[in-house]
Motif scaffolding. Sequence first.
Motif, PDB file in Angstrom:
ATOM      1  N   VAL B  26       0.850  -1.184   0.000  1.00 49.11           N
ATOM      2  CA  VAL B  26       0.000   0.000   0.000  1.00 49.11           C
ATOM      3  C   VAL B  26       0.888   1.236   0.000  1.00 49.11           C
ATOM      4  O   VAL B  26       1.829   1.331   0.779  1.00 49.11           O
ATOM      5  N   GLU B  27       0.571   2.162  -0.907  1.00 47.21           N
ATOM      6  CA  GLU B  27       1.363   3.397  -0.980  1.00 47.21           C
ATOM      7  C   GLU B  27       0.806   4.427  -0.010  1.00 47.21           C
ATOM      8  O   GLU B  27      -0.361   4.370   0.372  1.00 47.21           O
ATOM      9  N   GLN B  28       1.644   5.405   0.339  1.00 48.31           N
ATOM     10  CA  GLN B  28       1.210   6.460   1.246  1.00 48.31           C
ATOM     11  C   GLN B  28       0.056   7.240   0.637  1.00 48.31           C
ATOM     12  O   GLN B  28       0.076   7.604  -0.534  1.00 48.31           O
ATOM     13  N   GLY B  29      -0.976   7.475   1.447  1.00 49.40           N
ATOM     14  CA  GLY B  29      -2.113   8.263   1.006  1.00 49.40           C
ATOM     15  C   GLY B  29      -3.147   7.480   0.225  1.00 49.40           C
ATOM     16  O   GLY B  29      -4.177   8.021  -0.162  1.00 49.40           O
ATOM     17  N   GLU B  30      -2.892   6.197   0.021  1.00 43.66           N
ATOM     18  CA  GLU B  30      -3.794   5.384  -0.783  1.00 43.66           C
ATOM     19  C   GLU B  30      -5.003   4.921   0.031  1.00 43.66           C
ATOM     20  O   GLU B  30      -4.923   4.782   1.248  1.00 43.66           O
ATOM     21  N   PHE B  31      -6.113   4.697  -0.659  1.00 43.56           N
ATOM     22  CA  PHE B  31      -7.313   4.143  -0.030  1.00 43.56           C
ATOM     23  C   PHE B  31      -7.534   2.749  -0.614  1.00 43.56           C
ATOM     24  O   PHE B  31      -7.874   2.606  -1.784  1.00 43.56           O
ATOM     25  N   VAL B  32      -7.292   1.723   0.197  1.00 43.76           N
ATOM     26  CA  VAL B  32      -7.375   0.346  -0.282  1.00 43.76           C
ATOM     27  C   VAL B  32      -8.512  -0.369   0.449  1.00 43.76           C
ATOM     28  O   VAL B  32      -8.656  -0.238   1.655  1.00 43.76           O
ATOM     29  N   SER B  33      -9.330  -1.123  -0.294  1.00 47.24           N
ATOM     30  CA  SER B  33     -10.404  -1.896   0.333  1.00 47.24           C
ATOM     31  C   SER B  33     -10.093  -3.376   0.296  1.00 47.24           C
ATOM     32  O   SER B  33      -9.621  -3.883  -0.717  1.00 47.24           O
ATOM     33  N   LEU B  34     -10.338  -4.047   1.410  1.00 49.35           N
ATOM     34  CA  LEU B  34     -10.312  -5.510   1.424  1.00 49.35           C
ATOM     35  C   LEU B  34     -11.756  -5.950   1.288  1.00 49.35           C
ATOM     36  O   LEU B  34     -12.575  -5.683   2.155  1.00 49.35           O
ATOM     37  N   SER B 201     -12.600   3.279  -2.987  1.00 53.75           N
ATOM     38  CA  SER B 201     -11.176   2.965  -2.965  1.00 53.75           C
ATOM     39  C   SER B 201     -10.406   3.337  -4.217  1.00 53.75           C
ATOM     40  O   SER B 201     -10.955   3.453  -5.310  1.00 53.75           O
ATOM     41  N   ASP B 202      -9.103   3.512  -4.007  1.00 51.60           N
ATOM     42  CA  ASP B 202      -8.177   3.629  -5.133  1.00 51.60           C
ATOM     43  C   ASP B 202      -7.940   2.243  -5.710  1.00 51.60           C
ATOM     44  O   ASP B 202      -7.839   2.068  -6.907  1.00 51.60           O
ATOM     45  N   ARG B 203      -7.799   1.271  -4.810  1.00 54.97           N
ATOM     46  CA  ARG B 203      -7.602  -0.110  -5.257  1.00 54.97           C
ATOM     47  C   ARG B 203      -8.434  -1.042  -4.391  1.00 54.97           C
ATOM     48  O   ARG B 203      -8.693  -0.766  -3.224  1.00 54.97           O
ATOM     49  N   ILE B 204      -8.834  -2.148  -4.983  1.00 55.71           N
ATOM     50  CA  ILE B 204      -9.622  -3.143  -4.272  1.00 55.71           C
ATOM     51  C   ILE B 204      -8.831  -4.438  -4.194  1.00 55.71           C
ATOM     52  O   ILE B 204      -8.211  -4.845  -5.176  1.00 55.71           O
ATOM     53  N   VAL B 205      -8.838  -5.065  -3.002  1.00 55.51           N
ATOM     54  CA  VAL B 205      -8.258  -6.395  -2.859  1.00 55.51           C
ATOM     55  C   VAL B 205      -9.431  -7.351  -2.666  1.00 55.51           C
ATOM     56  O   VAL B 205     -10.097  -7.315  -1.641  1.00 55.51           O
ATOM     57  N   VAL B 206      -9.724  -8.161  -3.681  1.00 57.28           N
ATOM     58  CA  VAL B 206     -10.836  -9.101  -3.557  1.00 57.28           C
ATOM     59  C   VAL B 206     -10.312 -10.382  -2.935  1.00 57.28           C
ATOM     60  O   VAL B 206      -9.338 -10.970  -3.421  1.00 57.28           O
ATOM     61  N   MET B 207     -10.914 -10.783  -1.808  1.00 63.48           N
ATOM     62  CA  MET B 207     -10.441 -11.967  -1.091  1.00 63.48           C
ATOM     63  C   MET B 207     -11.513 -13.038  -1.063  1.00 63.48           C
ATOM     64  O   MET B 207     -12.703 -12.747  -1.066  1.00 63.48           O
ATOM     65  N   ASN B 208     -11.057 -14.292  -1.055  1.00 59.83           N
ATOM     66  CA  ASN B 208     -11.966 -15.426  -0.951  1.00 59.83           C
ATOM     67  C   ASN B 208     -11.244 -16.558  -0.238  1.00 59.83           C
ATOM     68  O   ASN B 208     -10.140 -16.920  -0.625  1.00 59.83           O
ATOM     69  N   LYS B 209     -11.847 -17.080   0.802  1.00 61.83           N
ATOM     70  CA  LYS B 209     -11.301 -18.199   1.559  1.00 61.83           C
ATOM     71  C   LYS B 209      -9.846 -17.966   1.959  1.00 61.83           C
ATOM     72  O   LYS B 209      -8.995 -18.851   1.814  1.00 61.83           O
ATOM     73  N   GLY B 210      -9.557 -16.775   2.449  1.00 62.77           N
ATOM     74  CA  GLY B 210      -8.220 -16.484   2.970  1.00 62.77           C
ATOM     75  C   GLY B 210      -7.188 -16.139   1.924  1.00 62.77           C
ATOM     76  O   GLY B 210      -6.049 -15.850   2.253  1.00 62.77           O
ATOM     77  N   ARG B 211      -7.580 -16.179   0.638  1.00 66.46           N
ATOM     78  CA  ARG B 211      -6.622 -15.898  -0.429  1.00 66.46           C
ATOM     79  C   ARG B 211      -7.038 -14.665  -1.208  1.00 66.46           C
ATOM     80  O   ARG B 211      -8.220 -14.342  -1.296  1.00 66.46           O
TER      81      ARG B 211
END
Lengths: 290, 352
Positions: B26-34, B201-211
């Motif tokens: 994650v970069e400084q100032g970024e908005f990231v969603s899990l 978000s600026d970026r999205i982290v899509v997660m499923n079953k811990g991955r």
Amino acid sequence: MTAVAVSRGWTPWLLAGPALLLFVGIVLVPLAMTVLLSFHDWGQYKGIEPVLILKNWREIIDDSYFHEMFARTLRISVLVTLIAALLGAPEAYILNRMKNPWKGIFLLVILGPLLISVVARTLGWALLFGGETGVVNKALLELGVIEAPLPFMFTETGIVVALSHVLMPFMVLSVWAALQRLDPQVENAATALGASHFTVLRRIVLPQVMPGVLSGGIIVFALAASAFATPAIIGGRRLKVAATLAYDEFLNTLNWPLGAAVAVLLLVALIVIIVGCNRLVERRYAQVFQ
Amino acid sequence: MSFLVLEGLTKRFGDQAAVDSLDLVVEQGEFVSLLGPSGCGKTTTLQMIAGFVEPTSGSILLDGRDLLAIKPSQRGLGIVFQSYALFPHMTAAENVAFGLEMQGVPRAERSQRVSETLALVGLAALADRYPRRMSGGQQQRVALARALVIRPRILLLDEPLSNLDAKLREEMQIELRQIQRTVGTTTILVTHDQAEAMALSDRIVVMNKGRVEQIGRPHEAYEKPASAFVAGFLGKTNVLPAAVEQRNGAAVASIGDGSWPLPAEASGRVTVSVRPEKIAFIDQADCSLAGTVRTRIFQGNHWLYQIDTACGLVTVIRQNAGEMMPAEGAAVRLTWRPQDMTVSPAGQDGRI
């Protein structure tokens, strides 16, 4: 007004009627009779005379013997309440943080004594500390730790210790209930903001369970002040409190009017103290917990 | 340099891996969603960053320093909890001031920063109110102010809007984004609401079953989902079985009675997912699938169709352009562009 409306108006009274009758019959009437009795006269040879005089009340107010008795009752109750709060509140907190199955086991250990008669529990203390034959005293004497048996029977300390033990579950339960209402994330929130564990306890947890500690305190205080069995066994007739005093006046001296006056005074004092404390608690916390 | 680096982060509860070797920069100032369904490990990840859960293995670096070596109370992170976790025995201002008090900020500066932050979240007038006497939205703002006032290095948001009603949630989304832009704090949001993740978000982290299934910009993840799971979780999608064969040296996918040239490498039986709004009605064409309109629902700005086809029920969304649309029971042909298909190996069901 229609017939339906009339019968509706009476329904609550009809439904509450049986319980109300029972309450009036076995609580209010005897209570009123006891109050009345406290104004009657009594003599060694003439027995109870149904007149209205202030003799008994004057005796209680003037005689330092009674002052000492009530002061002792108050002292014991306050001490027991403090001890129960100081030990019971941390106990409930630790219990609440335990994991199953330990949580269940220790809850049972703490509440278990409630299933045993107060008399049996108090006699247990007497067996442990009673004179030279008490198990603990005997062991300590033989080990040479002490030279004379620890005084326990017929001492105020003894009564305070035994009563604290007997009444502890009420405090634990009350604080436990308050802890259940706590949002578990609140402690994490305070930690994340930089609070140490101790600060979290002092600034976040304690203020929130304080109403539980105070209501537990009121229960313990009321039960300690009116306790009979424990002071009777440990204090005996050498160290009387208000409840055992009233008992003695009724059953040994047979001076019922004086006993009634003692009992009524104890009741009034308790109601004043408890209602006063409750008001204080409600006013102090109304804003936060309504 | 990267601001926050999660490397091979893993948390096991017994045999179960709640989070399985997660890598994220994650970069400084970024908005990231899990983003992910419940039980996908997103909250556990957040709690490991916050320090409430100890990772089984892996590392977390913040600004080059090992975060795991620092006690949770010393990490200096701002956290907004799902339940808000406000201190009920303190007023809004006292709640916000608590973190500054712990940092030993002098009284004068403290009260100034508290009123500044309360003004930032629009609660200047309610400083002396207790949380119990505030609405959900107001409590949420207090929680946000309490997390922001300590000038956290990272702001962690754990499903912060899920307890609000739909209208309020939308308002708070816009406000949250504006506040984050204003203060510029690096923010990590945990959510199961794909609309919220895409809006904020600026970026999205899509997660499923811990991955991790995919990390990408919202538009990118929506248009080019890396898997059928992502396609199904980010917005609606139709999942269709297809058979791939080689014709004249090019791969062609047969879906029902139609066939499409494939944009990507594939062979054998595959699963194709197509977004409902990418499907159009057409009279006759090679790349089309026959069907009958089962239901037609008018929703103002668009029509929602359910079409019976040889490949099962297909959902179609068409803009309301003021034209005549096929009625229920009508025979239609469906078409879409080859690049609108996401191809994944067969058997991988994209539906949740």
